[in-house]
Design a protein around this motif. Structure first.
Motif, mmCIF file in Angstrom:
data_model
loop_
_atom_site.group_PDB
_atom_site.id
_atom_site.type_symbol
_atom_site.label_atom_id
_atom_site.label_comp_id
_atom_site.label_asym_id
_atom_site.label_seq_id
_atom_site.Cartn_x
_atom_site.Cartn_y
_atom_site.Cartn_z
ATOM 1 N N GLN A 46 22.139 12.452 -60.315
ATOM 2 C CA GLN A 46 22.839 12.343 -59.357
ATOM 3 C C GLN A 46 21.972 13.125 -58.238
ATOM 4 N N MET A 47 20.707 12.172 -58.222
ATOM 5 C CA MET A 47 19.639 12.832 -57.265
ATOM 6 C C MET A 47 18.458 11.208 -56.891
ATOM 7 N N PRO A 48 18.301 11.442 -55.941
ATOM 8 C CA PRO A 48 17.297 9.988 -54.890
ATOM 9 C C PRO A 48 15.983 10.240 -56.355
ATOM 10 N N ILE A 49 15.189 9.596 -56.705
ATOM 11 C CA ILE A 49 14.217 9.125 -57.611
ATOM 12 C C ILE A 49 13.700 9.701 -56.300
ATOM 13 N N LEU A 50 12.722 10.631 -56.719
ATOM 14 C CA LEU A 50 11.540 12.118 -56.689
ATOM 15 C C LEU A 50 9.790 11.079 -56.802
ATOM 16 N N THR A 51 8.927 11.507 -55.904
ATOM 17 C CA THR A 51 7.798 10.899 -56.702
ATOM 18 C C THR A 51 7.258 11.870 -55.364
ATOM 19 N N LEU A 52 5.758 11.118 -56.066
ATOM 20 C CA LEU A 52 4.713 12.679 -54.919
ATOM 21 C C LEU A 52 3.997 12.257 -53.730
ATOM 22 N N GLU A 53 4.417 10.819 -53.658
ATOM 23 C CA GLU A 53 3.885 10.150 -51.721
ATOM 24 C C GLU A 53 4.253 11.420 -50.967
ATOM 25 N N ASN A 54 5.848 12.223 -50.786
ATOM 26 C CA ASN A 54 6.717 13.360 -49.863
ATOM 27 C C ASN A 54 6.146 14.668 -50.586
#
Length: 128
Positions: A46-54
């Motif tokens: 239930q979360m968007p995909i997380l990245t280290l971009e931001n």
């Protein structure tokens, strides 16, 4: 003397435990970030995909009390060696905080850099 594959399995299991220790800590973002490859994708229910971009989005998504549990247990752990520098860990996880219980399946793909450090390339959890 343990075989190369046995050592890799042990390393990956220890890294997965370090990930869950970080995820269930009071402030998970800094420790999780240190475990991640710069290209990592993290997929939580239930979360968007997380990245280290931001970095600020990453830290906001993992801010307390994210996955704050008193303890966790990994069951049905399977470690798949992709090659000498990559592997995946799959499992069921049960975590508790007071009377609240979290049950999910998890999978993390790890890669080893030229520095010998294992980092996360992909992590996902699916609620049971």
């Amino acid at each position: 003397m343990p075989s190369m594959h046995d050592r890799i399995r042990e390393d990956l299991l220890n890294k997965e435990r370090a990930l869950w220790t970080a995820l269930t800590s009071a402030d998970p973002a800094p420790a999780v970030q240190k475990l991640c490859n710069p290209e990592a994708n993290l997929m939580f229910p239930q979360m968007p995909i997380l990245t280290l971009e931001n970095e600020s989005d990453f830290h906001n998504a993992l801010k307390p009390p994210f996955h704050r549990f008193d303890g966790y247990q990994l069951d049905e752990v399977r470690i798949i060696i992709i090659d000498l520098m990559a592997g995946a860990v799959t499992y069921k996880v049960r975590a508790v905080r007071g009377q609240k219980e979290y049950r999910a399946t998890g999978s993390t793909t790890w890669g080893q850099g030229s520095d010998g450090e294992w980092t996360i390339f992909s992590h996902s959890e699916t609620l049971l």
